[in-house]
Enzyme design. Sequence first.
Site, short mmCIF file in Angstrom:
data_model
loop_
_atom_site.label_atom_id
_atom_site.label_comp_id
_atom_site.label_asym_id
_atom_site.label_seq_id
_atom_site.Cartn_x
_atom_site.Cartn_y
_atom_site.Cartn_z
N CYS A 86 0.78 -1.04 -0.08
CA CYS A 86 -0.08 -0.13 0.02
C CYS A 86 0.93 1.29 -0.06
O CYS A 86 0.39 2.19 -0.77
CB CYS A 86 -0.98 0.05 1.32
SG CYS A 86 -0.15 -0.69 2.88
N HIS A 122 -2.85 6.14 4.67
CA HIS A 122 -1.36 6.61 4.81
C HIS A 122 -0.90 7.86 4.40
O HIS A 122 -1.21 8.34 3.36
CB HIS A 122 -0.29 5.45 4.19
CG HIS A 122 -0.68 3.96 4.62
ND1 HIS A 122 -1.36 3.59 5.64
CD2 HIS A 122 -0.22 2.92 4.21
CE1 HIS A 122 -1.44 2.33 6.01
NE2 HIS A 122 -0.72 1.78 4.86
N1 NAP Z 1 -4.96 -3.55 5.07
C1 NAP Z 1 -4.26 -3.12 4.06
O1 NAP Z 1 -4.19 -1.76 4.04
C2 NAP Z 1 -3.52 -3.98 3.03
C3 NAP Z 1 -3.12 -3.10 1.94
C4 NAP Z 1 -2.42 -4.02 0.96
C5 NAP Z 1 -2.43 -5.50 1.06
N2 NAP Z 1 -2.96 -5.98 2.14
C6 NAP Z 1 -2.74 -7.53 2.01
O2 NAP Z 1 -4.08 -7.96 2.03
C7 NAP Z 1 -4.26 -9.22 2.86
C8 NAP Z 1 -5.51 -9.10 3.57
O3 NAP Z 1 -5.16 -8.14 4.49
P1 NAP Z 1 -6.36 -7.22 5.42
O4 NAP Z 1 -5.94 -6.25 6.06
O5 NAP Z 1 -7.76 -7.52 4.57
O6 NAP Z 1 -6.66 -8.55 6.27
P2 NAP Z 1 -7.88 -8.97 7.50
O7 NAP Z 1 -8.61 -8.06 7.84
O8 NAP Z 1 -6.97 -9.57 8.57
O9 NAP Z 1 -8.54 -10.15 6.70
C9 NAP Z 1 -7.89 -11.21 6.10
C10 NAP Z 1 -8.93 -12.16 5.21
O10 NAP Z 1 -8.23 -13.32 4.81
C11 NAP Z 1 -8.92 -14.61 5.07
N3 NAP Z 1 -8.21 -15.66 5.40
C12 NAP Z 1 -7.44 -15.68 6.29
N4 NAP Z 1 -6.80 -16.87 6.16
C13 NAP Z 1 -7.39 -17.71 5.18
C14 NAP Z 1 -7.14 -18.97 4.69
N5 NAP Z 1 -6.41 -19.80 5.02
N6 NAP Z 1 -7.94 -19.18 3.89
C15 NAP Z 1 -8.84 -18.30 3.17
N7 NAP Z 1 -9.04 -17.15 3.71
C16 NAP Z 1 -8.22 -16.77 4.56
C17 NAP Z 1 -9.95 -14.10 6.44
O11 NAP Z 1 -11.08 -14.85 6.59
P3 NAP Z 1 -11.57 -15.02 7.75
O12 NAP Z 1 -12.65 -13.91 8.20
O13 NAP Z 1 -12.22 -16.41 7.93
O14 NAP Z 1 -10.53 -15.18 8.98
C18 NAP Z 1 -10.18 -12.49 5.84
O15 NAP Z 1 -11.16 -12.57 4.84
C19 NAP Z 1 -3.00 -9.34 3.61
O16 NAP Z 1 -2.10 -10.35 2.68
C20 NAP Z 1 -2.22 -8.16 3.50
O17 NAP Z 1 -0.97 -8.05 3.64
C21 NAP Z 1 -3.47 -5.27 3.19
#
Ligand code: NAP
Length: 333
Positions: A130, A237
Amino acid sequence: MKKVSLAVVGATGMVGRTFLKVLEERKLPLEKIYFFSSKRSAGTKVIFNGEEYTVEELSETSFDRGIDIALFSAGGSTSEKYAPIASAKGCVVIDNSSFWRMDNNVPLVVPEVNANDISWNKGIIANPNCSTIQAVVALKPLHDKYKIKRIVYSTYQAVSGAGMGGYSDLERGLKGEPPQKFPHQIAGNCIPHIDVFLPDGYTKEEKKMMDETRKILGDSSLKITATTVRVPVFNGHSESINVEFENQFDLDELKEVLRNAPGVVVEDDASNNVYPTALNTTGKDETFVGRIRRDKSVESGINLWVVADNIRKGAATNAVQIAEELIKMWNQE
Ligand SMILES: NC(=O)c1ccc[n+]([C@@H]2O[C@H](COP(=O)([O-])OP(=O)(O)OC[C@H]3O[C@@H](n4cnc5c(N)ncnc54)[C@H](OP(=O)(O)O)[C@@H]3O)[C@@H](O)[C@H]2O)c1
């Protein structure tokens, strides 16, 4: 126009929920849509375009149904395992995790900067970090015009960047409760520690910014250093970016270059307190640039203040823009 079948993997997360909003707003030509999570949230209902869908547990057979594009935001280990399974079934994965970003066979794409790289994908396209996305949107036009020599990144990153867990840590901290996600209380604090520490003393977040910037701008000679800091802001950010150029520049002309750059909005009127802030950019898709001023300590340098919504442009919107480019490409074939 070809209609596509699309899957959202990680649909219950911070980024996944925003995918739903952005997909609705941008009206992608969708034939079918599927939503996946881990076992924990499987069965959850989501509303998309007024219709109710049930979130399914992700499994090795999830992609056995002619899915064209899968937007992954479910962490690195899920992407490591399931992206190759999905792409082997003919699906193009647009991955938000860091797992595939530096793989030489995987394009790392910010559409305003290097949309052409989408064409050489082999089934996986990576969405950058990001904090890198918003930086390169602002830096690309300056690199093209003045040739960047060195970049110093200092970031002020919102808790939403650490997902649902990060967000609730700030809520908890404001109520005087201890942190569960971050190593220290984030409320009323700044934590110079995002992702894990590496042997050289940098964090992985800092390394991502340095490596990914070089890959996206296609210039391995760029000198870059970074300090990334988590701040008690819910969303958006902010980055102080110091840039040194090979070539001389005229400040007014440089501002004009930024004003004309795709995806950039210049908010720079110090006399009227106009500059971008995290609160003002939340919910928007552009990258906002202000505090544009000459760095008088070097021969040709500039300081910028660059702000964007990390969940939208920093994650969901950028990935959906990649999907749009992909669909455009397929329609031209
Ligand atoms: N937040 C940001 O600003 C941002 C920016 C760029 C990239 N990212 C990336 O995007 C990804 C998710 O980030 P987030 O911030 O959205 O995290 P989050 O709020 O913790 O959400 C994680 C998601 O992944 C699912 N998940 C976890 N383990 C899984 C598995 N084994 N199989 C299938 N689904 C699974 C979770 O499902 P459950 O509800 O079932 O746990 C939930 O839907 C990460 O890789 C992060 O690095 C995030």
